[in-house]
Design a protein around this motif. Sequence first.
Motif, PDB file in Angstrom:
ATOM      1  N   HIS B  87       0.820  -1.226   0.000  1.00  0.00           N
ATOM      2  CA  HIS B  87       0.000   0.000   0.000  1.00  0.00           C
ATOM      3  C   HIS B  87       0.852   1.274   0.000  1.00  0.00           C
ATOM      4  O   HIS B  87       0.371   2.331   0.373  1.00  0.00           O
ATOM      5  CB  HIS B  87      -0.968   0.026   1.195  1.00  0.00           C
ATOM      6  N   TRP B  88       2.113   1.141  -0.427  1.00  0.00           N
ATOM      7  CA  TRP B  88       2.984   2.310  -0.485  1.00  0.00           C
ATOM      8  C   TRP B  88       2.421   3.356  -1.465  1.00  0.00           C
ATOM      9  O   TRP B  88       2.400   4.542  -1.173  1.00  0.00           O
ATOM     10  CB  TRP B  88       4.399   1.891  -0.901  1.00  0.00           C
ATOM     11  N   LYS B  90      -0.639   3.770  -2.347  1.00  0.00           N
ATOM     12  CA  LYS B  90      -1.846   4.385  -1.771  1.00  0.00           C
ATOM     13  C   LYS B  90      -1.420   5.477  -0.771  1.00  0.00           C
ATOM     14  O   LYS B  90      -1.967   6.577  -0.771  1.00  0.00           O
ATOM     15  CB  LYS B  90      -2.670   3.312  -1.056  1.00  0.00           C
ATOM     16  N   TYR B  91      -0.390   5.160   0.005  1.00  0.00           N
ATOM     17  CA  TYR B  91       0.122   6.123   0.974  1.00  0.00           C
ATOM     18  C   TYR B  91       0.663   7.364   0.252  1.00  0.00           C
ATOM     19  O   TYR B  91       0.426   8.489   0.690  1.00  0.00           O
ATOM     20  CB  TYR B  91       1.213   5.475   1.830  1.00  0.00           C
ATOM     21  N   GLY B  93      -0.380   8.659  -2.295  1.00  0.00           N
ATOM     22  CA  GLY B  93      -1.535   9.485  -2.664  1.00  0.00           C
ATOM     23  C   GLY B  93      -1.993  10.406  -1.550  1.00  0.00           C
ATOM     24  O   GLY B  93      -2.727  11.369  -1.785  1.00  0.00           O
ATOM     25  N   THR B  94      -1.559  10.142  -0.328  1.00  0.00           N
ATOM     26  CA  THR B  94      -1.954  11.013   0.789  1.00  0.00           C
ATOM     27  C   THR B  94      -0.858  12.033   1.103  1.00  0.00           C
ATOM     28  O   THR B  94      -0.983  12.793   2.041  1.00  0.00           O
ATOM     29  CB  THR B  94      -2.230  10.186   2.067  1.00  0.00           C
TER      30      THR B  94
END
Lengths: 292, 246
Positions: B87-88, B90-91, B93-94
């Motif tokens: 989930h790197w 996805k991270y 993206g934050t």
Amino acid sequence: MVDFENAIEIKSLTKAYDGFTLNNINFNVPKGSIMGFIGQNGAGKTTTIKLILNLLKRDSGEIKILGMDNISDEYEIKSQIAAVFDELPFHDDLNAKQIGIILSDIFANWNKDTYNDFLDRFTLSQKKKIRAFSKGMKMKLQIAAALSHKARLLIMDEATTGLDPVVRNEILDIFLEYLQDENNSILMSSHITTDLEKIADSVTFIDKGKILLSGYKDDILESHGLIKCRKSDCQYIESDDIVSTRMNDFGAEIMVHDRRKCLEKYSGAVIDSTTLEEIMLFYVRRDKKEWF
Amino acid sequence: MKGLLFREFYLGRKYYMMSLLMFLLVMTISLLTNLSLICGNLSRLSEDSIFQVNENALTIMTILPCLVIFISFCTDGGVTFSDYNTHWLKYCGTTPMSEKKIITVKFTAKIISLVTAFIFSLIYTVILGAITGDRFSFSAFKNLFIIFTFAVVFSSIFIMLSIDCKDKNAVTKRLVAIFAALYVPTMIYVITLMNNSAEEDIFQGVVMPAVDKIKNILFPLSPVIITVSVAVCYAMSIRFLKRREN
């Protein structure tokens, strides 16, 4: 710097999936406060958080974060916020020190000293690989990373789920410390309503893609009440006052949404105060009216 | 970008080390074989009429170390796939990191590793030249540069597919499809050449001259091929890396 009253402002937010619709969501997270975002699995909490973070395309509505539009000012916003998920998003072959090196490249405001202080405080080894960390240690590491770039807003999605009470309390203390700065705010989605009862200033309750309740936690807890009575006495309570009724072998428990009014209206009834967990439970079953 | 590049190489370090070891092993075998051909047992054997050194095998062996390092350095040892699994991305993206920066890091890391492969191959070629007595020539440089060009094209496609497919099996399937599409016309070309030739040694007499001809065409075009493939795959990767779900 943009002046703002609410850390998050959501207006008429809508997102439709196949079989699920997040319908006309409205709520605010006031600056300097912590809002608990509660709801059962599949209620729409993660979808709302993804929309706030612009990880998901919205159908309509408006989202403002720290006074800025979450799409047009995305990168400016993201340099001032931190997101924490239930799973650590770092490769388990890395160690805490290496994560610090990587994140310093991403956040212009990265503060190495703050990060190292958090690692010391959480007694997290700088050189031990993440794969050797427990779930609690991984969460602490994620929080250390989130709080080391002067984030003004912390968005947490089920971050305390699966942690033991000791670690959870330690983390909640950190959040309270973080909120000492009145410019900081937290949106915390969680199943664990007891944690939110402890630290949240306000609560938003979402179910099946709709906001059922949103407001100050104390107001919500004060306004709701639980009437414990015999099954035969249920008929005296007007249906308009009832959220739903739980039947059991010994009688009935009726959740009412206006405790003060009910105390006047049903003078003989004993109306107990309630908890967020009970409120959530009774609201989720509101369509059934009576349940076991 | 230093920290992010460090991440790419650190996570792929075991893969790169293994590739390097493999290169050193094949290089050692190749150098020793050539050394033996000049002043060792193989030189005595080749004088013997019973045993003849296969020239074609020697040509392939000489270039094999370069192929080993370039081919293995083309991929990233699964770092991009693990970026999805952990989930790197996805991270990311934050964070304030743009899609452009994420992809730029991937391409920069790849170019650095391929330039490293080029330098290692160059060193090997120079050592080989010193052993065999053939001075390092422009032709050898040309060979290496063409392999480098192919490696850049392949790794650009690999990054693009990894970002798009997110899954090792899906990327493998697409790469196999691409190779199959290239293999068929190449084989048709080779068979046509063989049918039209009266040469006894097909490899030295037909294939190698054809390869030389292709090399002469490709070499001046290499900078263009590198630029276009990197630019196209870079732009497509940014497009494929959708931080936003629909």
